[in-house]
Design an enzyme around this catalytic site. Structure first.
Site, PDB file in Angstrom:
ATOM      1  N   GLY A 226       0.282  -2.558  -0.162  1.00 28.27           N
ATOM      2  CA  GLY A 226       1.471  -2.053  -0.851  1.00 28.27           C
ATOM      3  C   GLY A 226       1.131  -0.989  -1.876  1.00 28.27           C
ATOM      4  CB  CYS A 227      -1.347  -0.891  -4.604  1.00 28.68           C
ATOM      5  SG  CYS A 227      -0.697  -2.346  -5.465  1.00 28.68           S
ATOM      6  CB  THR A 228      -2.937   1.746  -0.100  1.00 28.32           C
ATOM      7  OG1 THR A 228      -4.074   1.084  -0.676  1.00 28.32           O
ATOM      8  CG2 THR A 228      -3.386   2.956   0.698  1.00 28.32           C
TER       9      THR A 228
ATOM     10  CB  ALA B 239      -4.825  -4.942  -6.834  1.00 29.75           C
TER      11      ALA B 239
ATOM     12  CB  ALA C 148      -1.375   5.170  -4.543  1.00 27.83           C
TER      13      ALA C 148
END
Length: 157
Positions: free
Chosen positions: A45-47, A40, A50
């Site tokens: 974590g995804c930030t 998401a 990315a």
């Protein structure tokens, strides 16, 4: 859930990016492609992941790799993510999870001791001919990009 085999042709796909433009696997024909799958946009974590791909993009592109991120998020949420994190590579929307499933990046996983169904943080590397040359599932958000760079024998730009 099936996971991709190294040496197998990469499953074909076409998905919308953050602006709603269609991006397809065939757009990368003749180039090496790193596809990473994340749960998401705008989560910690995804930030981190990315941002690590953004910060390492020159290293990858200098060696002929393109990078795309794939999540089940809608293009409108991805647009905010791109703006917020100054992402300089395409992030793609797969709300029906067809590509996530085809690449073994959606299914049962263990989260905080519970078995749930969701996006399995994964990365797949595809060569210029559309063949899977590396696939890793259940990767950690932090440190994953550095590990991938080392695995591919790349040195930071």
């Amino acid at each position: 859930m099936s996971q991709l085999e190294v040496g197998a042709p990469a499953p074909d796909w076409s998905l919308p990016d953050a602006e709603g433009n269609t991006v397809s696997l065939s757009d990368f024909q003749g180039r090496k492609l790193i596809m990473y799958f994340y749960p998401a946009a705008m989560t910690p974590g995804c930030t981190t992941e990315a941002g690590d791909f953004r910060d390492s993009l020159d290293t990858f592109t200098d060696e002929g790799y393109a990078v795309v991120g794939v999540s089940p998020d809608a293009p409108s949420k991805l647009a905010k993510f791109v703006d917020q994190e100054s992402l300089t590579y395409p992030v793609l929307s797969d709300p029906e999870k067809k590509v996530l499933l085809a690449y073994g990046a959606y299914g049962e996983k263990n989260l905080y001791g519970k078995t749930i169904t969701g996006v399995i943080r994964s990365t797949v590397v595809i060569d210029e001919k559309g063949v899977v040359v590396w696939a890793k599932h259940n990767v950690k958000a932090t440190g994953h990009v550095a590990m991938l760079s080392k695995t591919l024998g790349l040195t930071p730009a």
